[in-house]
Design a protein around this motif. Structure first.
Motif, PDB file in Angstrom:
ATOM      1  N   GLY A   1       3.699   1.373  -1.584  1.00 12.40           N
ATOM      2  CA  GLY A   1       4.505   1.353  -2.798  1.00 12.40           C
ATOM      3  C   GLY A   1       5.949   0.971  -2.540  1.00 12.40           C
ATOM      4  O   GLY A   1       6.834   1.274  -3.335  1.00 12.40           O
TER       5      GLY A   1
ATOM      6  N   GLU B   1       0.824  -1.209   0.000  1.00 11.78           N
ATOM      7  CA  GLU B   1       0.000   0.000   0.000  1.00 11.78           C
ATOM      8  C   GLU B   1       0.859   1.260   0.000  1.00 11.78           C
ATOM      9  O   GLU B   1       0.452   2.299  -0.502  1.00 11.78           O
ATOM     10  CB  GLU B   1      -0.925  -0.005   1.215  1.00 11.78           C
ATOM     11  CG  GLU B   1      -2.139   0.876   1.055  1.00 11.78           C
ATOM     12  CD  GLU B   1      -3.282   0.442   1.955  1.00 11.78           C
ATOM     13  OE1 GLU B   1      -3.101   0.489   3.182  1.00 11.78           O
ATOM     14  OE2 GLU B   1      -4.341   0.054   1.433  1.00 11.78           O
TER      15      GLU B   1
ATOM     16  N   ASN C   1      -3.481   1.015  -3.625  1.00  9.51           N
ATOM     17  CA  ASN C   1      -2.363   0.301  -4.234  1.00  9.51           C
ATOM     18  C   ASN C   1      -2.617   0.099  -5.716  1.00  9.51           C
ATOM     19  O   ASN C   1      -3.730   0.333  -6.205  1.00  9.51           O
ATOM     20  CB  ASN C   1      -2.187  -1.043  -3.520  1.00  9.51           C
ATOM     21  CG  ASN C   1      -3.464  -1.842  -3.521  1.00  9.51           C
ATOM     22  OD1 ASN C   1      -3.801  -2.497  -4.506  1.00  9.51           O
ATOM     23  ND2 ASN C   1      -4.230  -1.775  -2.436  1.00  9.51           N
TER      24      ASN C   1
ATOM     25  N   HIS D   1       0.407   4.572  -2.531  1.00 11.80           N
ATOM     26  CA  HIS D   1       1.488   3.810  -3.159  1.00 11.80           C
ATOM     27  C   HIS D   1       2.319   4.661  -4.120  1.00 11.80           C
ATOM     28  O   HIS D   1       3.424   4.277  -4.495  1.00 11.80           O
ATOM     29  CB  HIS D   1       0.944   2.575  -3.880  1.00 11.80           C
ATOM     30  CG  HIS D   1       0.209   2.858  -5.146  1.00 11.80           C
ATOM     31  ND1 HIS D   1      -1.071   3.378  -5.163  1.00 11.80           N
ATOM     32  CD2 HIS D   1       0.550   2.689  -6.448  1.00 11.80           C
ATOM     33  CE1 HIS D   1      -1.480   3.501  -6.417  1.00 11.80           C
ATOM     34  NE2 HIS D   1      -0.508   3.107  -7.215  1.00 11.80           N
TER      35      HIS D   1
END
Length: 203
Positions: free
Chosen positions: A48, A46, A108, A136
């Motif tokens: 990234g 989430e 995400n 993200h």
């Protein structure tokens, strides 16, 4: 005086079934609860901090009976409908030019890809905002204070002139500590289109 409205995405514009998705995942994985490691990987994804391939590989290694397609379906299970009347509300708000509009969402790549495929007006929705932040993409997540500080700094905002709408109490609590005005929206009982009716004293 409110000059900026900051909106969450899930359970504010697009409906989510968080409880149903959790139950569905446990059934698919044939487990009783999500491990700390699973929660950690979900959080990294989430933010990234890991790629979609790394995220899926973690799950396929640990749950060999499930294919990547199975995992993607399970992961996206929480995403439900996006009522178009909420888009119309947002468009009217944008056209009024009364407020700076910002989206701030923990999300995400897989969820956004799914939404792009299944919500035909996603780009129209995105274009309603002056700034559009997905966790993200900026490597920051709610309810951490730094994500709110980032938004305030990036947009030269005064916290007490901002109003934040979110369905998560933890996110709301952090915003309050920064003197941002808030609405802890209850998705089952409230709707974002009633913003000005519900909070008419502020607006």
């Amino acid at each position: 005086m409110i000059k900026t409205i900051i909106f969450d995405f899930g359970n504010v514009f697009i409906n989510l079934d968080i409880d149903g998705a959790h139950k569905y995942a446990l059934e698919k994985f044939q487990i009783e609860y999500l491990s700390e490691e699973m929660l950690g990987f979900n959080s990294f994804y989430e933010q990234g901090l890991i790629s979609t391939n790394e995220f899926l590989e973690f799950y396929t290694k640990n749950f060999k009976k499930l294919s990547k397609d199975n995992l993607i379906t399970t992961w996206n299970f929480m995403l439900k409908d996006f009522p178009k009347y909420r888009l119309e509300f947002l468009k009217e708000l944008q056209q009024s030019s009364k407020y700076k509009l910002i989206l701030l969402s923990n999300t995400n790549a897989l969820h956004i890809n799914y939404i792009k495929e299944h919500v035909p007006f996603y780009e129209e929705f995105k274009n309603c905002f002056d700034a559009f932040y997905l966790s993200h993409e900026i490597n920051l997540v709610k309810p951490n204070q730094d994500i709110f500080e980032f938004v305030l700094k990036e947009n030269n905002l005064e916290a007490n002139e901002c109003f934040f709408v979110d369905d998560n109490k933890g996110n709301i609590d952090t915003a309050k500590t920064l003197k941002i005005k808030t609405w802890h929206i209850t998705p089952k009982d409230e709707d974002v289109i009633d913003l000005f009716k519900t909070h008419k004293k502020l607006f």
